[in-house]
Design a protein around this motif. Structure first.
Motif, PDB file in Angstrom:
ATOM      1  N   LEU A 191       4.127  12.765  -0.905  1.00 46.23           N
ATOM      2  CA  LEU A 191       4.636  13.391  -2.123  1.00 46.23           C
ATOM      3  C   LEU A 191       3.708  14.493  -2.626  1.00 46.23           C
ATOM      4  CD1 LEU A 191       6.108  10.346  -4.048  1.00 46.23           C
ATOM      5  CD2 LEU A 191       7.332  12.217  -2.962  1.00 46.23           C
ATOM      6  N   ILE A 192       2.403  14.292  -2.525  1.00 45.40           N
ATOM      7  CA  ILE A 192       1.460  15.345  -2.915  1.00 45.40           C
ATOM      8  C   ILE A 192       1.647  16.560  -2.020  1.00 45.40           C
ATOM      9  CG2 ILE A 192      -0.987  15.961  -2.910  1.00 45.40           C
ATOM     10  CD1 ILE A 192      -1.559  13.114  -3.910  1.00 45.40           C
ATOM     11  N   PHE A 193       1.805  16.336  -0.707  1.00 47.11           N
ATOM     12  CA  PHE A 193       2.026  17.439   0.220  1.00 47.11           C
ATOM     13  C   PHE A 193       3.305  18.200  -0.124  1.00 47.11           C
ATOM     14  CE2 PHE A 193       4.261  18.828   4.076  1.00 47.11           C
ATOM     15  CZ  PHE A 193       3.405  19.863   4.455  1.00 47.11           C
ATOM     16  N   VAL A 194       4.384  17.488  -0.382  1.00 49.95           N
ATOM     17  CA  VAL A 194       5.661  18.132  -0.696  1.00 49.95           C
ATOM     18  C   VAL A 194       5.552  18.941  -1.983  1.00 49.95           C
ATOM     19  CG1 VAL A 194       8.054  17.662  -1.366  1.00 49.95           C
ATOM     20  CG2 VAL A 194       7.057  16.485   0.580  1.00 49.95           C
TER      21      VAL A 194
ATOM     22  N   ASP B  50       0.846  -1.174   0.000  1.00 44.81           N
ATOM     23  CA  ASP B  50       0.000   0.000   0.000  1.00 44.81           C
ATOM     24  C   ASP B  50       0.891   1.235   0.000  1.00 44.81           C
ATOM     25  OD1 ASP B  50      -2.090   1.748   0.173  1.00 44.81           O
ATOM     26  OD2 ASP B  50      -2.404   1.465   2.315  1.00 44.81           O
ATOM     27  N   TYR B  51       0.814   2.005  -1.086  1.00 46.28           N
ATOM     28  CA  TYR B  51       1.634   3.200  -1.227  1.00 46.28           C
ATOM     29  C   TYR B  51       0.856   4.478  -0.947  1.00 46.28           C
ATOM     30  CZ  TYR B  51       5.192   0.269  -3.350  1.00 46.28           C
ATOM     31  OH  TYR B  51       6.137  -0.680  -3.572  1.00 46.28           O
ATOM     32  N   MET B  52      -0.293   4.385  -0.293  1.00 45.50           N
ATOM     33  CA  MET B  52      -1.122   5.546  -0.040  1.00 45.50           C
ATOM     34  C   MET B  52      -0.393   6.603   0.789  1.00 45.50           C
ATOM     35  SD  MET B  52      -3.984   6.769  -0.710  1.00 45.50           S
ATOM     36  CE  MET B  52      -5.418   7.645  -0.209  1.00 45.50           C
ATOM     37  N   THR B  53       0.279   6.195   1.842  1.00 45.68           N
ATOM     38  CA  THR B  53       0.986   7.152   2.688  1.00 45.68           C
ATOM     39  C   THR B  53       2.103   7.850   1.918  1.00 45.68           C
ATOM     40  OG1 THR B  53       0.509   5.773   4.606  1.00 45.68           O
ATOM     41  CG2 THR B  53       2.249   7.417   4.865  1.00 45.68           C
TER      42      THR B  53
ATOM     43  N   LEU C 240       2.781  20.245  -3.380  1.00 48.55           N
ATOM     44  CA  LEU C 240       1.950  21.429  -3.139  1.00 48.55           C
ATOM     45  C   LEU C 240       2.716  22.475  -2.343  1.00 48.55           C
ATOM     46  CD1 LEU C 240      -1.609  20.097  -2.359  1.00 48.55           C
ATOM     47  CD2 LEU C 240      -0.923  21.570  -4.242  1.00 48.55           C
ATOM     48  N   LEU C 241       3.516  22.043  -1.383  1.00 47.83           N
ATOM     49  CA  LEU C 241       4.268  22.974  -0.562  1.00 47.83           C
ATOM     50  C   LEU C 241       5.251  23.778  -1.398  1.00 47.83           C
ATOM     51  CD1 LEU C 241       4.662  23.860   2.366  1.00 47.83           C
ATOM     52  CD2 LEU C 241       6.473  22.158   2.549  1.00 47.83           C
ATOM     53  N   TRP C 242       6.026  23.129  -2.262  1.00 47.41           N
ATOM     54  CA  TRP C 242       6.999  23.896  -3.030  1.00 47.41           C
ATOM     55  C   TRP C 242       6.313  24.769  -4.076  1.00 47.41           C
ATOM     56  CZ3 TRP C 242       7.798  24.057  -8.176  1.00 47.41           C
ATOM     57  CH2 TRP C 242       7.474  22.955  -8.962  1.00 47.41           C
ATOM     58  N   ILE C 243       5.169  24.323  -4.605  1.00 50.70           N
ATOM     59  CA  ILE C 243       4.435  25.172  -5.553  1.00 50.70           C
ATOM     60  C   ILE C 243       3.900  26.410  -4.843  1.00 50.70           C
ATOM     61  CG2 ILE C 243       2.341  25.289  -6.957  1.00 50.70           C
ATOM     62  CD1 ILE C 243       2.921  22.341  -7.726  1.00 50.70           C
ATOM     63  N   PHE C 244       3.344  26.229  -3.648  1.00 49.19           N
ATOM     64  CA  PHE C 244       2.846  27.378  -2.888  1.00 49.19           C
ATOM     65  C   PHE C 244       3.993  28.323  -2.516  1.00 49.19           C
ATOM     66  CE2 PHE C 244      -1.192  25.198  -1.057  1.00 49.19           C
ATOM     67  CZ  PHE C 244      -1.848  25.431  -2.255  1.00 49.19           C
ATOM     68  N   ILE C 245       5.132  27.790  -2.126  1.00 47.25           N
ATOM     69  CA  ILE C 245       6.269  28.641  -1.768  1.00 47.25           C
ATOM     70  C   ILE C 245       6.775  29.399  -2.990  1.00 47.25           C
ATOM     71  CG2 ILE C 245       8.683  28.581  -1.016  1.00 47.25           C
ATOM     72  CD1 ILE C 245       7.865  26.337   0.923  1.00 47.25           C
ATOM     73  N   ALA C 246       6.825  28.739  -4.147  1.00 41.79           N
ATOM     74  CA  ALA C 246       7.274  29.427  -5.364  1.00 41.79           C
ATOM     75  C   ALA C 246       6.301  30.537  -5.748  1.00 41.79           C
ATOM     76  CB  ALA C 246       7.414  28.414  -6.508  1.00 41.79           C
ATOM     77  N   LEU C 247       4.999  30.256  -5.688  1.00 44.19           N
ATOM     78  CA  LEU C 247       4.021  31.305  -5.988  1.00 44.19           C
ATOM     79  C   LEU C 247       4.135  32.465  -5.006  1.00 44.19           C
ATOM     80  CD1 LEU C 247       0.758  29.339  -6.842  1.00 44.19           C
ATOM     81  CD2 LEU C 247       2.093  30.770  -8.364  1.00 44.19           C
ATOM     82  N   TRP C 248       4.278  32.152  -3.743  1.00 44.31           N
ATOM     83  CA  TRP C 248       4.376  33.188  -2.714  1.00 44.31           C
ATOM     84  C   TRP C 248       5.616  34.060  -2.933  1.00 44.31           C
ATOM     85  CZ3 TRP C 248       3.774  31.876   3.185  1.00 44.31           C
ATOM     86  CH2 TRP C 248       3.572  33.044   3.904  1.00 44.31           C
ATOM     87  N   SER C 249       6.733  33.441  -3.306  1.00 43.65           N
ATOM     88  CA  SER C 249       7.965  34.209  -3.488  1.00 43.65           C
ATOM     89  C   SER C 249       7.910  35.095  -4.725  1.00 43.65           C
ATOM     90  CB  SER C 249       9.171  33.278  -3.548  1.00 43.65           C
ATOM     91  OG  SER C 249       9.123  32.480  -4.711  1.00 43.65           O
ATOM     92  N   PHE C 250       7.180  34.672  -5.761  1.00 40.95           N
ATOM     93  CA  PHE C 250       7.111  35.479  -6.983  1.00 40.95           C
ATOM     94  C   PHE C 250       6.009  36.527  -6.940  1.00 40.95           C
ATOM     95  CE2 PHE C 250       9.128  31.662  -9.085  1.00 40.95           C
ATOM     96  CZ  PHE C 250      10.349  32.283  -9.271  1.00 40.95           C
TER      97      PHE C 250
END
Length: 72
Positions: free
Chosen positions: A19-22, A11-14, A24-34
């Protein structure tokens, strides 16, 4: 030919959720920084709305309910 029973898979759900959290986090940080916090909040609201719509659609499909057609 030998008949083999399928073996259970891991089961690879966890791992997928992490990976989805990571991602989303870097996408949000990139948007926030730009562009600042505004686009991050808008994207978060849009994602929340889409996830809610998917949940409603899956729940309705599970009970076999279809939306009534509007009167002309």
């Amino acid at each position: 030919m030998e008949k083999r029973t399928p073996q259970p898979v891991e089961d690879y759900m966890t791992a997928n959720m992490i990976l989805i959290f990571v991602n989303l986090l870097w996408i949000f940080i990139a948007l926030w920084s730009f562009w600042g916090l505004g686009p991050v909040l808008i994207l978060a609201a849009v994602l929340n709305h889409l996830i809610s719509r998917i949940a409603v659609a899956r729940r309705n499909r599970g009970i076999g309910w279809t939306a009534p057609k509007p009167d002309p």
